[in-house]
Motif scaffolding. Structure first.
Motif, PDB file in Angstrom:
ATOM      1  N   ARG A 103       0.826  -1.206   0.000  1.00 25.05           N
ATOM      2  CA  ARG A 103       0.000   0.000   0.000  1.00 25.05           C
ATOM      3  C   ARG A 103       0.861   1.257   0.000  1.00 25.05           C
ATOM      4  NH1 ARG A 103      -3.332   2.241   5.107  1.00 25.05           N
ATOM      5  NH2 ARG A 103      -3.826   4.262   4.216  1.00 25.05           N
ATOM      6  N   LEU A 104       1.930   1.251   0.802  1.00 19.96           N
ATOM      7  CA  LEU A 104       2.813   2.417   0.859  1.00 19.96           C
ATOM      8  C   LEU A 104       3.525   2.634  -0.468  1.00 19.96           C
ATOM      9  CD1 LEU A 104       4.350   1.950   4.428  1.00 19.96           C
ATOM     10  CD2 LEU A 104       2.581   3.589   3.724  1.00 19.96           C
ATOM     11  N   LEU A 105       3.890   1.541  -1.139  1.00 25.94           N
ATOM     12  CA  LEU A 105       4.565   1.663  -2.433  1.00 25.94           C
ATOM     13  C   LEU A 105       3.639   2.238  -3.491  1.00 25.94           C
ATOM     14  CD1 LEU A 105       6.589  -1.691  -2.581  1.00 25.94           C
ATOM     15  CD2 LEU A 105       7.512   0.621  -2.365  1.00 25.94           C
ATOM     16  N   SER A 106       2.368   1.860  -3.431  1.00 29.50           N
ATOM     17  CA  SER A 106       1.423   2.315  -4.455  1.00 29.50           C
ATOM     18  C   SER A 106       0.810   3.674  -4.140  1.00 29.50           C
ATOM     19  CB  SER A 106       0.307   1.275  -4.635  1.00 29.50           C
ATOM     20  OG  SER A 106      -0.356   1.051  -3.401  1.00 29.50           O
ATOM     21  N   ALA A 107       0.558   3.926  -2.830  1.00 28.10           N
ATOM     22  CA  ALA A 107      -0.124   5.171  -2.464  1.00 28.10           C
ATOM     23  C   ALA A 107       0.787   6.175  -1.781  1.00 28.10           C
ATOM     24  CB  ALA A 107      -1.315   4.851  -1.548  1.00 28.10           C
ATOM     25  N   GLY A 108       1.977   5.780  -1.423  1.00 31.21           N
ATOM     26  CA  GLY A 108       2.888   6.668  -0.726  1.00 31.21           C
ATOM     27  C   GLY A 108       2.564   6.758   0.749  1.00 31.21           C
ATOM     28  N   GLY A 109       3.407   7.456   1.483  1.00 25.47           N
ATOM     29  CA  GLY A 109       3.205   7.612   2.914  1.00 25.47           C
ATOM     30  C   GLY A 109       4.337   6.993   3.710  1.00 25.47           C
ATOM     31  N   GLU A 110       4.256   7.171   5.030  1.00 25.18           N
ATOM     32  CA  GLU A 110       5.284   6.642   5.910  1.00 25.18           C
ATOM     33  C   GLU A 110       4.649   5.761   6.973  1.00 25.18           C
ATOM     34  OE1 GLU A 110       7.429   9.875   7.561  1.00 25.18           O
ATOM     35  OE2 GLU A 110       8.335  10.503   5.653  1.00 25.18           O
ATOM     36  N   SER A 111       5.462   4.922   7.574  1.00 25.59           N
ATOM     37  CA  SER A 111       4.958   4.052   8.640  1.00 25.59           C
ATOM     38  C   SER A 111       6.068   3.823   9.651  1.00 25.59           C
ATOM     39  CB  SER A 111       4.494   2.717   8.068  1.00 25.59           C
ATOM     40  OG  SER A 111       5.614   1.924   7.688  1.00 25.59           O
ATOM     41  N   GLU A 112       5.685   3.226  10.762  1.00 26.32           N
ATOM     42  CA  GLU A 112       6.683   2.815  11.739  1.00 26.32           C
ATOM     43  C   GLU A 112       7.505   1.664  11.160  1.00 26.32           C
ATOM     44  OE1 GLU A 112       5.234   2.060  15.648  1.00 26.32           O
ATOM     45  OE2 GLU A 112       3.548   3.443  15.435  1.00 26.32           O
ATOM     46  N   PRO A 113       8.639   1.335  11.793  1.00 29.38           N
ATOM     47  CA  PRO A 113       9.423   0.190  11.307  1.00 29.38           C
ATOM     48  C   PRO A 113       8.554  -1.065  11.217  1.00 29.38           C
ATOM     49  CG  PRO A 113      10.647   1.409  12.957  1.00 29.38           C
ATOM     50  CD  PRO A 113       9.279   2.015  12.927  1.00 29.38           C
ATOM     51  N   MET A 114       8.682  -1.798  10.151  1.00 34.13           N
ATOM     52  CA  MET A 114       7.873  -2.996   9.930  1.00 34.13           C
ATOM     53  C   MET A 114       8.498  -4.161  10.683  1.00 34.13           C
ATOM     54  SD  MET A 114       6.704  -2.670   5.973  1.00 34.13           S
ATOM     55  CE  MET A 114       5.799  -1.230   5.408  1.00 34.13           C
ATOM     56  N   GLU A 115       7.874  -4.581  11.770  1.00 33.81           N
ATOM     57  CA  GLU A 115       8.449  -5.583  12.658  1.00 33.81           C
ATOM     58  C   GLU A 115       7.359  -6.473  13.229  1.00 33.81           C
ATOM     59  OE1 GLU A 115      11.961  -2.606  14.416  1.00 33.81           O
ATOM     60  OE2 GLU A 115      10.160  -3.073  15.606  1.00 33.81           O
ATOM     61  N   ILE A 116       7.801  -7.620  13.734  1.00 35.17           N
ATOM     62  CA  ILE A 116       6.936  -8.535  14.481  1.00 35.17           C
ATOM     63  C   ILE A 116       7.593  -8.766  15.834  1.00 35.17           C
ATOM     64  CG2 ILE A 116       5.974 -10.869  14.597  1.00 35.17           C
ATOM     65  CD1 ILE A 116       5.993 -10.889  11.537  1.00 35.17           C
TER      66      ILE A 116
ATOM     67  N   SER B 114      10.772 -12.310   5.909  1.00 28.07           N
ATOM     68  CA  SER B 114      11.338 -11.062   5.375  1.00 28.07           C
ATOM     69  C   SER B 114      11.416  -9.933   6.390  1.00 28.07           C
ATOM     70  CB  SER B 114      10.500 -10.597   4.173  1.00 28.07           C
ATOM     71  OG  SER B 114      10.478 -11.578   3.168  1.00 28.07           O
ATOM     72  N   PHE B 115      10.633 -10.016   7.461  1.00 28.61           N
ATOM     73  CA  PHE B 115      10.570  -8.912   8.415  1.00 28.61           C
ATOM     74  C   PHE B 115      11.220  -9.318   9.736  1.00 28.61           C
ATOM     75  CE2 PHE B 115       6.983  -8.559   5.530  1.00 28.61           C
ATOM     76  CZ  PHE B 115       7.142  -7.260   5.050  1.00 28.61           C
ATOM     77  N   PRO B 116      11.800  -8.364  10.456  1.00 24.69           N
ATOM     78  CA  PRO B 116      12.459  -8.682  11.730  1.00 24.69           C
ATOM     79  C   PRO B 116      11.470  -9.260  12.739  1.00 24.69           C
ATOM     80  CG  PRO B 116      13.064  -6.477  10.974  1.00 24.69           C
ATOM     81  CD  PRO B 116      11.949  -6.932  10.094  1.00 24.69           C
ATOM     82  N   VAL B 117      11.900 -10.301  13.425  1.00 22.67           N
ATOM     83  CA  VAL B 117      11.094 -10.919  14.483  1.00 22.67           C
ATOM     84  C   VAL B 117      11.870 -10.793  15.789  1.00 22.67           C
ATOM     85  CG1 VAL B 117       9.993 -13.026  15.328  1.00 22.67           C
ATOM     86  CG2 VAL B 117      10.033 -12.540  12.864  1.00 22.67           C
ATOM     87  N   PHE B 118      11.237 -10.200  16.785  1.00 23.38           N
ATOM     88  CA  PHE B 118      11.867 -10.002  18.093  1.00 23.38           C
ATOM     89  C   PHE B 118      11.136 -10.849  19.133  1.00 23.38           C
ATOM     90  CE2 PHE B 118      12.846  -6.258  15.648  1.00 23.38           C
ATOM     91  CZ  PHE B 118      14.133  -5.909  16.022  1.00 23.38           C
ATOM     92  N   LEU B 119      11.886 -11.409  20.040  1.00 22.13           N
ATOM     93  CA  LEU B 119      11.321 -12.163  21.157  1.00 22.13           C
ATOM     94  C   LEU B 119      11.846 -11.573  22.456  1.00 22.13           C
ATOM     95  CD1 LEU B 119       9.789 -14.494  22.490  1.00 22.13           C
ATOM     96  CD2 LEU B 119      11.787 -15.958  22.062  1.00 22.13           C
ATOM     97  N   ASN B 120      10.945 -11.055  23.258  1.00 25.70           N
ATOM     98  CA  ASN B 120      11.326 -10.428  24.529  1.00 25.70           C
ATOM     99  C   ASN B 120      12.439  -9.406  24.338  1.00 25.70           C
ATOM    100  OD1 ASN B 120       9.421 -12.025  25.757  1.00 25.70           O
ATOM    101  ND2 ASN B 120      10.879 -13.574  26.417  1.00 25.70           N
ATOM    102  N   GLY B 121      12.358  -8.659  23.221  1.00 23.43           N
ATOM    103  CA  GLY B 121      13.293  -7.569  22.971  1.00 23.43           C
ATOM    104  C   GLY B 121      14.522  -7.928  22.187  1.00 23.43           C
ATOM    105  N   ARG B 122      14.750  -9.210  21.918  1.00 22.84           N
ATOM    106  CA  ARG B 122      15.950  -9.628  21.180  1.00 22.84           C
ATOM    107  C   ARG B 122      15.547 -10.145  19.803  1.00 22.84           C
ATOM    108  NH1 ARG B 122      16.418 -11.592  26.320  1.00 22.84           N
ATOM    109  NH2 ARG B 122      18.108 -10.698  27.591  1.00 22.84           N
ATOM    110  N   ARG B 123      16.282  -9.720  18.809  1.00 23.62           N
ATOM    111  CA  ARG B 123      15.963 -10.153  17.450  1.00 23.62           C
ATOM    112  C   ARG B 123      16.390 -11.607  17.254  1.00 23.62           C
ATOM    113  NH1 ARG B 123      16.979  -7.391  11.525  1.00 23.62           N
ATOM    114  NH2 ARG B 123      16.015  -9.105  10.376  1.00 23.62           N
ATOM    115  N   LEU B 124      15.528 -12.349  16.573  1.00 23.95           N
ATOM    116  CA  LEU B 124      15.817 -13.764  16.332  1.00 23.95           C
ATOM    117  C   LEU B 124      16.301 -14.035  14.913  1.00 23.95           C
ATOM    118  CD1 LEU B 124      12.772 -15.521  18.066  1.00 23.95           C
ATOM    119  CD2 LEU B 124      15.008 -14.960  19.026  1.00 23.95           C
ATOM    120  N   ASN B 125      15.624 -13.493  13.928  1.00 30.15           N
ATOM    121  CA  ASN B 125      15.827 -13.955  12.543  1.00 30.15           C
ATOM    122  C   ASN B 125      16.730 -13.035  11.742  1.00 30.15           C
ATOM    123  OD1 ASN B 125      13.887 -11.894  12.522  1.00 30.15           O
ATOM    124  ND2 ASN B 125      13.096 -12.571  10.554  1.00 30.15           N
TER     125      ASN B 125
END
Length: 722
Positions: free
Chosen positions: A148-161, A300-311
């Protein structure tokens, strides 16, 4: 010094966590190369024990000491060398949500009630996959937002899980910063199965016990897997649409869900699972870390567990092959194969037609063990779909004979069942397998041409798998493709040098229609075989087959490039039917006359009895007194070995219908002609020995021990005159 002391502590069983701070310090360099921060330290935790295949600790060699195994593991890793102080905790999960107003109650759609029961009771084989499903849903939400951001533009928070475990409360929480849901979305997406054909799908599930394995997983039911492990599920979500408000959705899975407006909700979706008493293991950080490492290490997106990145693992198979270094391939191979050696060959294959395929295959440098050869081992290739693990050992993606390969296959086109755990039995899977098999064969053929010596070593180590491929494949064209990988010594080449069937065909004389081969334990016996002696008069190149299963392989292959594969023994029999003429190498004065030969053969038939079907004189032999010929001798030999039949020579003869061909110019045959009239007892001993020698040369007598007594008697009689 501190590193040395740490190594000593590892060797004597000191806690591993303390050692990591020393061994994984930023300055530590294995060998002469600094480790790049490509992988996270997550894979060193207990979680890595459930990554692809077996655990790293499970792959250690028994002969290594604990300390040496640990050091080897570090040297082969590309994990980041960061400590807690170097990487601050990062989480977005917090209890900021507050209910505004009252809840409105809704009933699940009737089909959804049935689906909840199916998911909670029988759909998934392992409860842990709910984490994979929820992480995958989070990735989908982030992907939608990115599009959606690529097609319509705009900004977002960091894309994370972000994931969070709370052992005290017994909860598991997952939150993404994706596209989020409005109140209407929550009702339609979580309260109903908003898909065409859903009712028919559920009816099929209920009417057949195995129906779930026949329905492609396209209904988006991953969210409901949460009810396998949770008594209650709460969802906080706010759509990324401007002006949207947050909402809370909650349900215990009994058939009713509640929705209320909520404040303090971040854009995206947060799911809180209140775990059942028998599922509290998923409130453990190590347990969740292991599941994420197993299924979602490459999302493809960062995954954090209890504050630490896993992937932080890179999915090399999705990258451009030109951008990947040899060192990266070595490290990735060690990860997916749980091995300590290097890849002998690397095939990075990507294509979008006829199927979407992203794959990497490795041939191990180490020679396969007897356990690797076993057909019970199965595949060692992991199957992914959009970088999410589906199967650690994908048995249907490659044919069984390619089980020596290690690697990864990722395809968006693979049809999965509803639980995304099993492949559908479909023409698409067979097509994927065929495409991969053909590409691997082509790759190995190309390598054999580029580096013949390296390929010869590969075939020496892995030839058994290739022979198995020929024997177990049904389609003739595929058999011949695999046959291009076979290698044999040849009478036209020096000892130790091998050739392919293609190279043999290129050297064939014009008008020749057959590829000839001879099976023998070694080259010396092959070159001194009576059958090879007979073939030399035809000036034909002969392939020498020394391995146990070579003959069986060529019997199954049957033909190659429109040329028949024929053993020299069979060729000799065929020549008889063609009545081809050969000139004797000895003058007539040095051979038995025609009358003498006929009288001798008549006596031999009577003396041998049922052990032979026929006896004839052959002009093909020079140095051998006799040979046995049998129609389709290779097949007969294999039949006798596998069936364990015909223990006596008479029983063998009844099955084989052998012909004994004698050399009328050989000294033993001429002496036998004299002895049959002067010393009947010695003549019988000599004839029996000539017959047994011919059977041994033909490979039709596996146990020569019964003839020892006769040999001793012959030697005794021979020495009586001296």
């Amino acid at each position: 010094m501190s590193r040395y002391l740490s190594l000593l502590r590892v060797g004597f069983g000191a806690p591993r966590r303390a050692d990591l701070r020393h061994l994984l310090s930023p300055g530590w360099v294995p060998g002469s190369r600094r480790i790049a921060a490509a992988f996270s330290s997550a894979s060193y935790s207990a979680g890595v024990n459930q990554s692809i295949g077996v655990s790293l600790t499970g792959a250690w060699r028994p002969e290594l000491s604990r300390s040496s195994a640990f050091v080897a593991r570090q040297a082969y890793s590309t994990q980041t060398a960061e400590t807690k102080e170097e990487e601050p905790l990062h989480t977005i999960i917090s209890d900021t949500e507050n209910i505004e107003g009252s809840f409105s109650k809704h009933e699940f759609q009737a089909e959804t009630k049935k689906l909840l029961d199916i998911v909670a009771r029988s759909l998934y084989s392992e409860k842990e996959v709910f984490i994979r499903e929820l992480v995958s849903n989070g990735c989908d939400a982030l992907e939608k937002l990115r599009h959606r951001l690529l097609s319509a533009g705009g900004e977002s928070e960091p894309m994370e899980i972000h994931l969070q475990t709370d052992a005290e409360k017994g909860t598991f929480t997952i939150q993404d910063t994706g596209i989020g849901m409005s109140k209407e979305d929550l009702v339609s997406n979580l309260g109903t199965i908003a898909r065409s054909g859903s009712k028919a799908f559920l009816e099929a599930l209920q009417s057949q016990s195995d129906a779930s394995s026949k329905i492609i997983g396209q209904f988006g039911v991953g969210f409901y897997s949460a009810f396998m492990v949770a008594d209650r599920v709460e969802v906080y979500s706010q759509s990324a649409e401007p002006g949207s408000v947050g909402n809370k959705w909650s349900s215990d899975g009994s058939g009713v869900f509640e929705i209320a407006e909520a404040s303090g909700v971040r854009t995206g979706t947060k799911i809180v699972l209140y775990l059942k008493d028998d599922c509290k293991e998923f409130a453990s950080e190590d347990r969740v870390k292991g599941v994420v490492s197993k299924y979602s290490n490459f999302v493809s997106f960062p995954v954090f567990l209890n504050g630490r990145r896993l992937n932080t693992l890179q999915a090399l198979w999705t990258m451009d092959p030109k951008e990947i270094s040899e060192w990266q391939h070595e490290e990735f191979y060690r990860y997916v194969a749980q091995a300590y050696d290097k890849p002998r060959y690397t095939l990075h294959y990507r294509t979008d037609a006829p199927l979407n395929i992203r794959s990497i295959f490795y041939v191990p440098e180490m020679k396969p063990s007897m356990f690797d050869v076993s057909r019970e081992m199965g595949s060692s290739v992991a199957l992914y779909s959009r970088k999410v693990l589906i199967q650690t050992k994908a048995t249907d993606i490659l044919p069984k004979w390619l089980r020596f390969l290690r690697g990864v296959v990722d395809s968006e086109d693979i049809p999965l069942n509803l639980s995304r755990e099993l492949l559908q039995e479909s023409a698409l899977i067979r097509k994927l397998s065929d495409v991969l098999q053909k590409r691997i064969i082509k790759f190995l053929v190309d390598q054999s041409r580029k580096e013949p010596e390296k390929y010869a070593k590969f075939f020496e180590d892995y030839g058994l798998f290739i022979r198995e491929g020929v024997v177990t494949t049904a389609e003739q064209d595929v058999k011949e493709d695999i046959g291009k990988l076979l290698r044999f010594e040849s009478s036209a080449l020096p000892a130790g040098q091998t050739t392919s069937l293609q190279e043999y065909s290129s050297r064939m004389k014009a008008g020749t229609r057959n590829i000839h081969y001879l099976c023998a334990p070694n080259r010396h016996l092959a070159e001194h075989s009576p059958y090879y002696e007979a073939m030399r008069k035809k000036d034909m190149e002969v392939l020498f087959c020394f391995e146990q299963f070579d003959e069986l392989t060529l019997l199954h292959l049957r033909e190659f490039d429109k040329k028949k594969l024929i053993s020299v023994e069979t060729d000799i029999v065929v020549d008889h039917y063609k009545e081809e003429k050969y000139e004797d190498s000895k003058p007539e004065s040095e051979r038995l006359s025609q009358q003498q030969a006929e009288d001798l053969m008549a006596w031999m038939r009577n003396a041998l009895g049922s052990r032979v079907t026929n006896i004839k004189v052959t002009p093909r032999l020079d140095t051998h007194p006799a040979m046995i010929t049998v129609l389709e001798m290779g097949a007969a030999r294999h039949f006798l070995r596998t069936q364990q039949l015909a223990k006596t020579s008479e029983e063998r003869a009844q099955i084989l219908q052998p012909t004994l061909e004698i050399n009328a110019g050989h000294d033993l045959i001429k002496k036998l002609n004299e002895l049959k009239d002067s010393d009947m007892e010695l003549a019988q001993l000599l004839l029996d020995q000539i017959y047994d020698n011919a059977m041994i040369a033909a490979g039709l007598n596996d146990d020569p021990r019964p003839m020892v007594g006769r040999l001793n008697e012959l030697l005794t009689k021979a020495l009586q005159k001296h």
